[in-house]
Design a protein around this motif. Sequence first.
Motif, mmCIF file in Angstrom:
data_model
loop_
_atom_site.group_PDB
_atom_site.id
_atom_site.type_symbol
_atom_site.label_atom_id
_atom_site.label_comp_id
_atom_site.label_asym_id
_atom_site.label_seq_id
_atom_site.Cartn_x
_atom_site.Cartn_y
_atom_site.Cartn_z
ATOM 1 N N TYR A 40 0.813 -1.227 0.000
ATOM 2 C CA TYR A 40 0.000 0.000 0.000
ATOM 3 C C TYR A 40 0.846 1.276 0.000
ATOM 4 O O TYR A 40 0.300 2.381 0.004
ATOM 5 C CB TYR A 40 -0.879 0.074 1.262
ATOM 6 C CG TYR A 40 -1.941 -0.989 1.434
ATOM 7 C CD1 TYR A 40 -2.495 -1.656 0.360
ATOM 8 C CD2 TYR A 40 -2.418 -1.290 2.706
ATOM 9 C CE1 TYR A 40 -3.491 -2.619 0.558
ATOM 10 C CE2 TYR A 40 -3.407 -2.241 2.909
ATOM 11 C CZ TYR A 40 -3.940 -2.900 1.830
ATOM 12 O OH TYR A 40 -4.923 -3.831 2.029
ATOM 13 N N VAL B 172 3.408 0.209 8.636
ATOM 14 C CA VAL B 172 2.894 0.778 9.886
ATOM 15 C C VAL B 172 3.495 0.031 11.084
ATOM 16 O O VAL B 172 4.164 -0.988 10.916
ATOM 17 C CB VAL B 172 1.348 0.784 9.925
ATOM 18 C CG1 VAL B 172 0.775 1.745 8.881
ATOM 19 C CG2 VAL B 172 0.777 -0.607 9.728
ATOM 20 N N CYS C 233 -1.771 1.724 12.984
ATOM 21 C CA CYS C 233 -2.903 1.083 12.307
ATOM 22 C C CYS C 233 -4.113 1.245 13.223
ATOM 23 O O CYS C 233 -4.133 0.693 14.329
ATOM 24 C CB CYS C 233 -2.616 -0.393 12.060
ATOM 25 S SG CYS C 233 -4.092 -1.334 11.575
ATOM 26 N N PRO C 234 -5.129 2.003 12.787
ATOM 27 C CA PRO C 234 -6.312 2.199 13.625
ATOM 28 C C PRO C 234 -6.948 0.875 14.085
ATOM 29 O O PRO C 234 -7.427 0.789 15.208
ATOM 30 C CB PRO C 234 -7.263 2.982 12.727
ATOM 31 C CG PRO C 234 -6.389 3.661 11.727
ATOM 32 C CD PRO C 234 -5.199 2.770 11.531
ATOM 33 N N MET C 235 -6.917 -0.159 13.246
ATOM 34 C CA MET C 235 -7.502 -1.436 13.682
ATOM 35 C C MET C 235 -6.669 -2.062 14.807
ATOM 36 O O MET C 235 -7.226 -2.550 15.791
ATOM 37 C CB MET C 235 -7.605 -2.430 12.521
ATOM 38 C CG MET C 235 -7.953 -3.825 13.017
ATOM 39 S SD MET C 235 -8.686 -4.908 11.823
ATOM 40 C CE MET C 235 -7.488 -4.992 10.546
ATOM 41 N N ASN D 120 -2.321 -7.832 12.156
ATOM 42 C CA ASN D 120 -2.571 -6.396 12.351
ATOM 43 C C ASN D 120 -2.996 -6.157 13.808
ATOM 44 O O ASN D 120 -4.163 -5.909 14.116
ATOM 45 C CB ASN D 120 -3.711 -5.907 11.435
ATOM 46 C CG ASN D 120 -3.398 -6.077 9.965
ATOM 47 O OD1 ASN D 120 -2.700 -7.010 9.570
ATOM 48 N ND2 ASN D 120 -3.908 -5.182 9.147
ATOM 49 N N CYS E 36 -10.948 -2.387 10.089
ATOM 50 C CA CYS E 36 -10.133 -1.406 9.363
ATOM 51 C C CYS E 36 -11.093 -0.337 8.846
ATOM 52 O O CYS E 36 -12.007 -0.661 8.079
ATOM 53 C CB CYS E 36 -9.414 -2.079 8.194
ATOM 54 S SG CYS E 36 -8.786 -0.861 7.017
ATOM 55 N N PRO E 37 -10.903 0.923 9.244
ATOM 56 C CA PRO E 37 -11.869 1.950 8.836
ATOM 57 C C PRO E 37 -11.987 2.108 7.326
ATOM 58 O O PRO E 37 -13.028 2.535 6.832
ATOM 59 C CB PRO E 37 -11.314 3.247 9.446
ATOM 60 C CG PRO E 37 -10.234 2.852 10.374
ATOM 61 C CD PRO E 37 -9.816 1.450 10.063
ATOM 62 N N TYR E 38 -10.950 1.758 6.589
ATOM 63 C CA TYR E 38 -10.975 1.962 5.127
ATOM 64 C C TYR E 38 -11.657 0.791 4.414
ATOM 65 O O TYR E 38 -12.459 0.999 3.499
ATOM 66 C CB TYR E 38 -9.555 2.201 4.607
ATOM 67 C CG TYR E 38 -8.900 3.296 5.420
ATOM 68 C CD1 TYR E 38 -9.310 4.622 5.282
ATOM 69 C CD2 TYR E 38 -7.952 3.003 6.399
ATOM 70 C CE1 TYR E 38 -8.778 5.626 6.066
ATOM 71 C CE2 TYR E 38 -7.401 3.996 7.195
ATOM 72 C CZ TYR E 38 -7.825 5.307 7.026
ATOM 73 O OH TYR E 38 -7.305 6.296 7.820
ATOM 74 N N GLU F 64 -10.799 -8.032 4.968
ATOM 75 C CA GLU F 64 -11.108 -6.980 5.953
ATOM 76 C C GLU F 64 -12.403 -6.242 5.570
ATOM 77 O O GLU F 64 -12.877 -5.391 6.319
ATOM 78 C CB GLU F 64 -9.954 -5.972 6.037
ATOM 79 C CG GLU F 64 -8.719 -6.518 6.740
ATOM 80 C CD GLU F 64 -7.545 -5.547 6.722
ATOM 81 O OE1 GLU F 64 -7.757 -4.346 6.467
ATOM 82 O OE2 GLU F 64 -6.413 -5.995 6.960
ATOM 83 N N CYS G 23 -5.687 4.543 3.062
ATOM 84 C CA CYS G 23 -5.222 4.528 4.453
ATOM 85 C C CYS G 23 -4.233 5.668 4.695
ATOM 86 O O CYS G 23 -3.147 5.687 4.115
ATOM 87 C CB CYS G 23 -4.563 3.180 4.761
ATOM 88 S SG CYS G 23 -3.842 3.120 6.404
ATOM 89 N N MET H 225 -0.738 4.620 5.964
ATOM 90 C CA MET H 225 0.130 3.985 4.968
ATOM 91 C C MET H 225 0.782 5.018 4.046
ATOM 92 O O MET H 225 1.694 4.683 3.296
ATOM 93 C CB MET H 225 -0.681 2.995 4.134
ATOM 94 C CG MET H 225 -0.831 1.655 4.809
ATOM 95 S SD MET H 225 0.746 0.764 4.754
ATOM 96 C CE MET H 225 0.292 -0.736 5.605
#
Length: 300
Positions: free
Chosen positions: A21, A56, A81-83, A113, A170-172, A198, A258, A261
């Motif tokens: 990514y 990340v 990584c938000p997740m 992750n 994962c927000p994305y 995801e 992301c 990333m």
Amino acid sequence: MENEIKALLKEKNAILLAHNYQPPEIQDLADMCGDSLELSRKAAATNADIIVFCGVHFMAETASILSPDKLVLLPRSDAGCPMADMITADALEKKLVELSPPGKTVPVITYVNSPAVVKALSTICCTSANAVKVAKSLQENEILMVPDRNLARYTASQTDKKIHLWDGYCPYHDLLRANDVKQAKQAHPDAVFMAHPECRIEVLKLADIVTSTSGMLTYAARSDQKSFIVGTEVGLLYPLKKANPEKDFYPASLGMECKDMKKITMEDIKKSLRNLEGQVKVPEDIRKPALKAVSRMVEL
Ligand code: 13P
Ligand code: SF4
């Protein structure tokens, strides 16, 4: 800038790794590109003294878990990584007490992750490419899977196991909806739809193939099809097109970008290498149990 970085890499016996990514200029400069686990395993096998990880934080931690004698650098310490941040060791310990009264043990499958401290509490790790295989390998029929609820739902749909979810995502990938995919399919009726696990289950049900980023690269290269809708972070479009210039790739949604990333720049890489800034080192008391969970997956 490229030449300066190359000279520093040579001088310091360092290797530059980039996740699929990362921005194009970083992927082009890297010694190796790939998914997180693939990169860490390749790095552990080289004789470089330093690993510069363009990805990340959890990826740099995995490299440190697998290569304790190498110096691991993450050129931007705020690339997280938000997740992975949606779970902590304390919260997992509480959940395990809830699920495992005396006499009962619920194994924990932890997606890579995730923070190293969480891996250290886990039975086994998994990646987006092997989650189903990992779940099937466990004797127990009741499992806790953390932190990605979408990967857990997908795994549950592919096995007979009872899988307890953790409410992370994962927000994305999570923002992609069935309607976006239907619209993309209308615009490109002949295209194959590739989705990352995801994504939500409603999206995965519409997919021709569900696989990791490296799985998509392999699939697109081997396929006779000429066009593809890509259901993952938009950074993957660059290596897909680079490896298959005669094929067409369309993002399932342009919103799947992301921010973490994209934080690392060429300037950050140069600075990190020159000053050995951004060191990531997993302490031994966490590394050893985390390595056990990662190694169990690797052996499988
Ligand atoms: P993979 O490259 O392992 O498929 O992972 C996707 C991802 O979200 C990494 O952050
Ligand atoms: Fe985390 Fe999603 Fe970004 Fe991957 S794409 S690093 S899972 S937030």
